[in-house]
Design a protein around this motif. Structure first.
Motif, PDB file in Angstrom:
ATOM      1  N   GLN A 288       0.840  -1.179   0.000  1.00  0.00           N
ATOM      2  CA  GLN A 288       0.000   0.000   0.000  1.00  0.00           C
ATOM      3  C   GLN A 288       0.887   1.245   0.000  1.00  0.00           C
ATOM      4  O   GLN A 288       2.094   1.169   0.226  1.00  0.00           O
ATOM      5  CB  GLN A 288      -0.887   0.035   1.249  1.00  0.00           C
ATOM      6  N   TYR A 289       0.262   2.398  -0.255  1.00  0.00           N
ATOM      7  CA  TYR A 289       0.943   3.662  -0.004  1.00  0.00           C
ATOM      8  C   TYR A 289       0.973   3.871   1.510  1.00  0.00           C
ATOM      9  O   TYR A 289       0.031   3.485   2.210  1.00  0.00           O
ATOM     10  CB  TYR A 289       0.199   4.831  -0.652  1.00  0.00           C
ATOM     11  N   SER A 290       2.055   4.453   2.008  1.00  0.00           N
ATOM     12  CA  SER A 290       2.143   4.708   3.446  1.00  0.00           C
ATOM     13  C   SER A 290       2.669   6.115   3.667  1.00  0.00           C
ATOM     14  O   SER A 290       3.733   6.480   3.153  1.00  0.00           O
ATOM     15  CB  SER A 290       3.053   3.679   4.115  1.00  0.00           C
ATOM     16  N   LEU A 291       1.909   6.904   4.410  1.00  0.00           N
ATOM     17  CA  LEU A 291       2.243   8.294   4.678  1.00  0.00           C
ATOM     18  C   LEU A 291       2.926   8.429   6.024  1.00  0.00           C
ATOM     19  O   LEU A 291       2.463   7.896   7.033  1.00  0.00           O
ATOM     20  CB  LEU A 291       0.961   9.144   4.667  1.00  0.00           C
ATOM     21  N   ALA A 292       4.038   9.139   6.059  1.00  0.00           N
ATOM     22  CA  ALA A 292       4.734   9.496   7.294  1.00  0.00           C
ATOM     23  C   ALA A 292       4.683  11.011   7.422  1.00  0.00           C
ATOM     24  O   ALA A 292       5.211  11.724   6.565  1.00  0.00           O
ATOM     25  CB  ALA A 292       6.178   9.013   7.265  1.00  0.00           C
ATOM     26  N   VAL A 293       4.039  11.504   8.476  1.00  0.00           N
ATOM     27  CA  VAL A 293       3.821  12.940   8.603  1.00  0.00           C
ATOM     28  C   VAL A 293       4.008  13.360  10.050  1.00  0.00           C
ATOM     29  O   VAL A 293       3.612  12.654  10.970  1.00  0.00           O
ATOM     30  CB  VAL A 293       2.412  13.318   8.071  1.00  0.00           C
ATOM     31  N   THR A 294       4.639  14.509  10.262  1.00  0.00           N
ATOM     32  CA  THR A 294       4.853  15.011  11.620  1.00  0.00           C
ATOM     33  C   THR A 294       4.055  16.290  11.862  1.00  0.00           C
ATOM     34  O   THR A 294       3.628  16.967  10.922  1.00  0.00           O
ATOM     35  CB  THR A 294       6.337  15.313  11.904  1.00  0.00           C
ATOM     36  N   ARG A 295       3.862  16.590  13.151  1.00  0.00           N
ATOM     37  CA  ARG A 295       3.326  17.884  13.567  1.00  0.00           C
ATOM     38  C   ARG A 295       4.190  18.388  14.721  1.00  0.00           C
ATOM     39  O   ARG A 295       4.749  17.600  15.477  1.00  0.00           O
ATOM     40  CB  ARG A 295       1.858  17.776  14.010  1.00  0.00           C
TER      41      ARG A 295
ATOM     42  N   ASP B 120      -5.677   9.509  -1.782  1.00  0.00           N
ATOM     43  CA  ASP B 120      -6.018   9.506  -0.353  1.00  0.00           C
ATOM     44  C   ASP B 120      -4.844   9.973   0.490  1.00  0.00           C
ATOM     45  O   ASP B 120      -5.017  10.727   1.460  1.00  0.00           O
ATOM     46  CB  ASP B 120      -6.419   8.099   0.090  1.00  0.00           C
ATOM     47  N   ILE B 121      -3.651   9.519   0.133  1.00  0.00           N
ATOM     48  CA  ILE B 121      -2.445   9.895   0.878  1.00  0.00           C
ATOM     49  C   ILE B 121      -2.254  11.409   0.853  1.00  0.00           C
ATOM     50  O   ILE B 121      -1.985  12.036   1.885  1.00  0.00           O
ATOM     51  CB  ILE B 121      -1.206   9.181   0.298  1.00  0.00           C
TER      52      ILE B 121
END
Length: 389
Positions: free
Chosen positions: A319-326, A375-376
């Motif tokens: 799958q696509y996998s998103l890595a995101v920070t805040r 979606d990502i």
């Protein structure tokens, strides 16, 4: 088999190397600075012995630790940290104890950007022109030869630290004024592409790529560093064929064995331009994100390779996998509670970034999966949308 792990406690997610190596019947011997009492219980159980040193920066002290473990447990078969910061230490220890893996001399081709460039050319992969400068008096000639705009970065350096963008003559003068000549700099043509992607993976003891993936950064890491923006990338379902072909050639040219690699490229229209070869996995939680994207346990698969048991590909679709920070100090449009509720089906992990990475990349780290790139990108925008937007 005796495997010495340098800094087995930190970063915390890398403790899984020790655990999976032990599961394969390998004797795991740790050397680190943390008191034994501080180690997590699963790590303690995985380590046959832990030798605490006062300072991992002290090569002589670490050599004495390896010598003790050699004396007590027999010949050492591997010495690794998988950590950019300790790669030179790893190599120096392999030199001293004649252990399998890259020695100090081999490491120069992955330490110096000028040497990387030569290996990219050997692999017949597109690169941008560049030149090493060691003294301030050489800068003007290099600028005249290459032409502005340029990027100036330490020839032996990590990531985007101490990097300058030279667009105008005033930028050149600032760089020359700031530079103390203690380290050589590499000047190369600036590539206008704002898209950076990678060819990442793992090679076996013969140098064959047994696993490959690719991630796309939302913005170049240098821009994230400069603007202190939220750190974001996503893993693609499959590696684009041309990128895979370039990556395979580069891996072959560098000739590394039984280790992870992380190769950065500019995505330039319908082509790719090689930037940098990293002789280790991507940093922070990237290995975990690879695992979520491809339904695999790369810590286990690496351990299987070391033990001679072979690599087992995942039986599941990627799958696509998103890595995101805040960042803690920012005010976002959606609260964390709203994000966790809204994407409860897609969310795979919520983690706190280690202190060493938080200042550069962000404080809270989220991993989300989807079958579509659309979606990502939508999730990326929603999670990072600021309150005033």
């Amino acid at each position: 088999m005796n495997y010495v792990l340098i800094s087995p406690y930190y970063p915390q997610n890398f403790q899984r190397f020790s655990i999976e190596l032990a599961k394969q019947g390998i004797t795991v011997l740790g050397i680190g600075q943390e008191p034994y009492e501080q180690l997590d219980q699963p790590l303690k159980e995985a380590l046959t012995e832990y030798f605490r040193v006062d300072d991992l920066e002290n090569l002589d002290e670490v050599k004495r630790a390896v010598a003790f473990l050699f004396y007590k447990h027999g010949p050492i078969d591997r010495i690794e940290s998988h950590n950019e910061y300790w790669l030179e230490l790893d190599a120096a220890l392999r030199d001293q104890f004649n252990v399998f893996g890259p020695k100090t001399e081999e490491l120069t081709k992955t330490k110096f950007k000028s040497q990387m460039k030569a290996y990219f050319k050997k692999a017949a992969v597109p690169v941008v022109p560049g030149q090493v400068v060691k003294q301030k008096t050489e800068v003007a000639k290099a600028v005249k030869t290459l032409g502005l705009p340029l990027i100036a970065k330490p020839d032996n350096g990590v990531g985007a630290a101490a990097t300058y963008k030279l667009t105008h003559q005033a930028d050149v003068e600032t760089f020359v004024q700031d530079w103390d000549e203690s380290t050589a700099y590499f000047l190369e043509k600036f590539v206008s592409s704002d898209k950076v992607c990678t060819y990442d993976g793992l090679v076996d003891a013969e140098g064959k790529v047994v696993f490959a993936t690719s991630l796309i950064y939302k913005e170049p890491p240098m821009v994230t560093l400069k603007n202190k923006s939220d750190f974001t990338y996503y893993i693609t379902k499959e590696v684009e064929p041309k990128l895979a072909a370039y990556g395979q050639k580069i891996v072959e040219a560098f000739g590394m064995k039984e280790r992870f690699f992380h190769i950065e490229f500019f995505c330039d229209k319908d082509d790719y331009v090689a930037i940098e070869y990293n002789n280790r996995p991507a940093g922070a939680f990237a290995l975990d994100v690879y695992n979520f994207a491809h339904s695999i346990n790369l810590f286990e698969q690496y351990a299987r390779l070391v033990a001679g048991h072979g690599f087992e590909p995942s039986a599941y679709a990627s799958q696509y996998s998103l890595a995101v920070t805040r960042r803690d100090y920012r005010h976002y449009h959606f609260s964390e509670e709203e994000i966790l509720t809204r994407y409860s089906q897609e969310l795979k992990a919520k983690l706190r970034m280690p202190a060493a990475f938080a200042a550069l990349q962000g404080d809270s780290f989220y991993v989300l999966n989807s079958d579509t790139e659309e979606d990502i990108l939508d999730m990326m925008e929603a999670i990072q949308r600021l309150a005033q937007d």
